[in-house]
Design an enzyme around this catalytic site. Structure first.
Site: not given
Lengths: 457, 457
Positions: A13, A36, A42, A46, A285, A428, A436, A444
């Site tokens: 961020a 920092e 940077s 994750c 965060d 598809y 589908w 559905r």
């Protein structure tokens, strides 16, 4: 006159905000200082589980922009190992402790608070022992890599959320015996229990011993190093413990300065990432954001939100106009060959938010059934009984399953009904989907389910 | 009294309509006859290239429901090798030629026309020679498989659309030398030229000789079998030719009966799949549908639309309420390791529809750059200069790239601006996406591009 922007926090961020502001305002117009406290800026937090697991071998590859790039190319005064210890709104300055421990004041006209999250670390007997690791920062990840070099044999992962599961996989890859402990009755409590049960089965298939409904009560140690994890009913031997207990917004610095903090303990901002305090912005965060389905504030620690919010703050500081509209709670994870994703609200969350949720699990395949490499996947759609609106969706499957959550996230975003979703023009071809698509089949089935309930009145 | 439903065409649209109608109305209420002129019903025509290429080895696996299921379980009188030769609206009956060649009349109260599409087969010298194959029906696919058993060495594929490219790959897999000829200046003319050029490069990488801007003028033959394909400038030796020239709606039977056909030559219906003629419905490749971006009628032959339209017709005939809202032109294909997808309008289509399209190609990766297996992908977003609305998007990339088109298709569906797309809550974890998903990066780049143009006025 040159304005002064101070950014507290040098990760997703903060550095997004700094870069975007710089992109629109040159160094003569805006001086930028980024503070920092860690040794890295940077980087992709994750990516840490994959560094630990060995899929990623180069620590530097997790760094998206090197400090020199900020300093030399972008003229951003990025200071590592430098901690903001106080915000003084009257003086419009931040008290800073530098690498040598010296204190000083850094004045600002604009301030971005991007202090991230703090891990939930239990205040339990023995929690300070060696061998107990968090995995929040890159420094944590490097420390854990060093611990692995000492050849631990038995690991306990505490917490069955995304990070916990990713770390459990990483340690299995490193050849350790791994146990997972969670106080909840299911891993991944961001899913409905029936979908979470599929994850528990998958973890057991991977050889992970899964202990659910077990709250950790303490850690046993010997010579300052952990030897076991104690729960109410169990003593699990461990020479390595990884804590994956989730996080909460790191808003203490802001709160101490009198900047408004919400009930989630996240810093409050508007959609442009402004706090109610003039010239003070917050992103990442450490903030709370708005959930577009529950219409409630939430704090979700996720790199993608942090990047977006930082970008928005930076554009606005730079004189542009951008806003962060909120979230629908999308998340995805991979545990060995299993992919897990969710968006919107779970059944329980939907009920709490005042909806009447109805849900069903549907099974399909990632490609046409006859096409090589078709994998099984399950989707649960949660719809509002009265209106048919899609409130949330969850996916558990194998390769090619989870990214379908994006289509569902956008459907949730636009408050589509499940019947409307059945008409969507999704792609598809046999290598990519059955005729589908599983998303359409699930819609559905949900629509048919609602119709049956409607007929019953 | 029992109503009589006659369905003309036993593939996706027709059999979906029949099944849905049966689902809601029992045999005493609704008698259902389905007429299929070919030897197969309810199969995946889109799977034929993979049957020819050898990825799919069992013809039967392409059949989604066997005839016995329709007859015995669903009580649908499915008649194979039975052709509808005339619709008489005054008599409310269809003239039928059965397997033995005998003619008879089949009366109806409700009629579903699902006659599919007819391939564009050029009326050129030598076009009747042996060795020249269409690939529209399963019977065509089986005939081509038999032709491959005779060991042809050099194939020419005429037409560089989806089917042409999939067939070119299939024939490369079978070890043939393959040339591709297209009258257009690019393969895949449903993409912008700059994206189509990427496909041409990919085809050449696969060893396919690509001849663009070459219109086929005829076929040379010897002893009744094709020996070469002639274009204005080239003579391409061939002992096997595959025609992939696209299709047009097979609406002749309907038109002869006085049922309204639109400018696309597709049968006109409303959103509930009703033709203007009372009790007559149409669905699938034989109808024209509504493009939600161009606001123009279009005829798009695609199994997924056929299935949806058939379902809608069947639900409505069954007494329910369903509608088919239109399309945004989504399509996806795979040629060896390359994935190609598109949705919305191309730049040229957007200009024709009255927009002022602006587009740029952006490159990213399918996973975080540091995560193993990250593949390159390119996205082109086409936005309206005045409003910033996303008009279309195209993707060319490797594994994991193309299914992202679904997110973009839904964004186009909801008339989102590129700036709005940057805020979407799409899933992120390193095995699935960079922290900015390629979709979000493309939207950011497009938004920045529009902002720069706006500043220039």
């Amino acid at each position: 006159m040159t304005e002064r922007l101070v950014v507290i926090g040098g990760d997703a961020a903060g550095m997004s905000a700094a870069s975007q502001a710089r992109d629109r305002r040159g160094p003569d117009d805006l001086r930028i200082v980024a503070l920092e406290k860690g040794a890295h800026a940077s980087y992709s937090a994750c990516g840490i589980p994959y560094l630990v697991g060995g899929e990623v071998t180069d620590v530097e590859s997790l760094v998206s922009r090197r400090p020199e790039v900020f300093r030399d190319t972008l003229d951003i005064d990025l200071r590592l190992r430098t901690e903001a210890v106080e915000i003084d709104l009257d003086r419009r300055a931040v008290a800073v402790r530098d690498e040598e421990g010296d204190l000083g004041w850094e004045p600002f006209d604009q301030l971005v608070i991007a202090t991230g999250a703090v891990p939930g670390r239990p205040d339990l007997p023995g929690a300070g022992a060696g061998g107990i690791h968090g995995v929040q920062t890159l420094d944590d990840g490097i420390a854990l890599l060093r611990a692995l070099e000492r050849g631990p044999r038995e690991a306990v992962v505490v917490g069955g959320g995304y990070i916990g599961l990713e770390m459990a996989e990483a340690l299995v890859r490193r050849g350790l015996k791994v146990s997972l402990v969670d106080a909840a009755g299911q891993p991944m409590s961001t899913l409905d229990p029936d979908m979470g049960a599929l994850i528990a089965d998958a973890l057991r298939d991977l050889g992970i011993r899964v202990h659910l409904g077990e709250r950790v009560e303490g850690f046993e140690e010997s010579g300052g190093h952990v030897t076991a994890v104690r729960t109410e009913n169990l003593t699990l031997p461990a020479d390595l413990v990884v804590l994956g207990l989730g996080t909460r917004p790191n808003s203490a610095l802001a709160e101490a300065a009198g900047i408004e903090v919400g009930e989630t303990s996240g810093i409050r901002t508007d959609r442009r990432m402004r706090t109610p305090t003039e010239g003070v912005w917050a992103a990442g965060d450490c903030v709370e954001t708005f959930h577009l389905v529950s219409r409630q504030p939430v704090a979700i620690a996720l790199g993608t939100h942090a990047n977006k919010q930082g970008r928005v703050a930076g554009i606005n500081i730079g004189g542009g106009h951008a806003s962060f509209p909120g979230v629908v709670g999308t998340a995805v994870s991979k545990i060995c060959e299993y992919e897990v994703a969710r968006t919107g609200l779970t059944t329980a969350e939907a009920a709490r938010a005042g909806f009447e949720p109805v849900g069903e699990i549907m099974e399909s395949t990632t490609r046409a059934g006859y096409y090589p490499g078709a994998r099984r996947m399950k989707i649960k759609m949660i719809a509002d009984r009265g209106t048919g609106r899609l409130l949330g969706a969850q996916i558990v499957g194998q390769e090619g399953a989870a990214k379908r959550i994006d289509a569902l996230a956008i459907a949730v975003w636009h408050e589509m009904t499940v019947e409307e979703i059945t008409g969507l023009d999704l792609s598809y071809a046999p290598p990519f989907a059955p005729v589908w698509d599983p998303v359409l089949i699930a819609a559905r089935k949900a629509a048919e389910h609602l119709e049956r309930l409607g007929r019953r009145g």
